[in-house]
Write a protein that holds these residues in place. Structure first.
Motif, mmCIF file in Angstrom:
data_model
loop_
_atom_site.group_PDB
_atom_site.id
_atom_site.type_symbol
_atom_site.label_atom_id
_atom_site.label_comp_id
_atom_site.label_asym_id
_atom_site.label_seq_id
_atom_site.Cartn_x
_atom_site.Cartn_y
_atom_site.Cartn_z
ATOM 1 N N ALA A 142 0.834 -1.205 0.000
ATOM 2 C CA ALA A 142 0.000 0.000 0.000
ATOM 3 C C ALA A 142 0.869 1.256 0.000
ATOM 4 N N ASP A 146 -3.261 5.796 -2.200
ATOM 5 C CA ASP A 146 -4.138 4.683 -2.563
ATOM 6 C C ASP A 146 -5.491 4.823 -1.874
ATOM 7 N N VAL A 148 -8.761 2.622 -0.093
ATOM 8 C CA VAL A 148 -8.952 1.399 0.685
ATOM 9 C C VAL A 148 -10.357 0.878 0.424
ATOM 10 N N THR A 192 -2.644 -2.926 -4.841
ATOM 11 C CA THR A 192 -1.301 -2.667 -4.326
ATOM 12 C C THR A 192 -1.043 -3.479 -3.057
ATOM 13 N N SER A 212 2.934 -2.232 5.377
ATOM 14 C CA SER A 212 3.215 -1.318 4.264
ATOM 15 C C SER A 212 3.973 -0.072 4.690
ATOM 16 N N THR A 247 -6.172 -2.384 -1.283
ATOM 17 C CA THR A 247 -5.885 -1.005 -1.680
ATOM 18 C C THR A 247 -5.656 -0.946 -3.179
ATOM 19 N N VAL A 264 -5.146 5.743 2.023
ATOM 20 C CA VAL A 264 -3.810 5.492 2.568
ATOM 21 C C VAL A 264 -3.053 6.806 2.628
#
Length: 292
Positions: A142, A146, A148, A192, A212, A247, A264
């Motif tokens: 992530a 990005d 979610v 991702t 991440s 994501t 994110v």
């Protein structure tokens, strides 16, 4: 060591092979020639994952489904299962449920082991899969910016568990969850990061954010729930719904039904924000004496 997270931290010093992914993912990912194997093992204990006296056919189904859900989170195609079985109060009924799950999910039983024992029944299953996309999705990809997403509503398993305890109402979501294998395979080339929600959305989001190196910010009112509004907070922490949490890059849309629930951000003081505030209390279910 009395908590799950502390013990896993110790095991990381032993699990140094690249396939282990630092023990920070749903599955091991093993490269063999031109193929990529995806492997996972989940265990279930009576009194923790299923009720004493619960229909063994449902227990068998759930054991298969929860392992296949881990494969779904990697976009993997199931290849086979290995069963670790402790004899219980109705082994014939367990075998019937196992056969139903194998047929439903089109996966073969390849072997395993059986043992006797006393006390609460403990069961284990290893699922082997083949990657349908490389790189295989992980929890660690992530990036800030990005979006979610979640594939479905949360809280159905919680309500099902309560119905099963009460002996009335619809308990199917708790007894016979369905791994989202097709959805995982469709998502794998686009996400991702991805994992399944087994221990509670808030806890699993925290795990994905930590893997991440980011902060995940959720909008609680965007998260679909399968229970009344007054139980929203419980639904976000309860777990066992086995929806896919993932994501996507900015502007990307999922190839299957899903709901955008947050974003994110660059790593901040807290890995998870719920309505711009770090959530407090128990975020989900962790094994061990000091679970919180």
């Amino acid at each position: 060591m009395t908590t799950e997270s502390a013990f896993i931290t110790t095991l990381r010093a032993l699990a140094t092979h690249p396939a282990a992914r630092g023990l920070s993912d749903d599955c091991a990912v093993l490269e063999i020639g031109c193929e990529t194997l995806v492997l996972t093992h989940d265990a279930m204990a009576e009194g923790i994952h299923f009720l004493a006296g619960q229909d063994p056919a449902d227990v068998a189904w759930k054991l298969v489904a929860t392992n296949l859900s881990d494969l779904a989170a990697k976009g993997a195609e199931p290849l086979g299962l290995l069963l670790g079985y402790q004899f219980g109060h109705d082994d014939t009924r367990f075998a019937q449920g196992l056969g139903e799950a194998l047929e439903q999910f089109k996966v073969p039983l390849l072997g395993g082991d059986t043992i006797g024992g006393t006390g609460a029944q403990v069961l284990g299953l290893t699922a082997l899969g083949r990657a349908t996309h490389r790189p295989v999705p992980s929890r660690s990809g992530a990036k800030a910016g990005d979006s979610v997403w979640i594939t479905g509503a949360l809280g159905a398993a919680m309500a099902g568990f309560e119905a099963l305890q009460a002996g009335a109402g619809d308990s199917i979501a708790y007894r016979r969850p369905v791994p989202l294998l097709a959805e995982g395979q469709a998502l794998a080339p686009r996400v991702t990061a991805m994992m399944d929600v087994s221990d509670g959305l808030l806890l699993d989001c925290t795990r994905l954010a930590q893997a991440s190196g980011v902060t995940i910010a959720l909008n609680s009112q965007l998260i679909p729930i399968a229970v009344g509004e007054e139980r929203r907070d419980e639904a976000l922490r309860w777990g066992e719904d086995y929806q896919l949490l993932f994501t996507l890059p900015p502007g990307a849309a999922p190839p299957c039904p899903a709901t955008a629930i947050g974003s994110v951000r660059a790593a901040g003081p807290h890995p998870l924000l719920l309505d711009n505030v770090p959530p407090t209390g128990r975020l989900g279910y962790e094994h061990g004496g000091n679970s919180a």
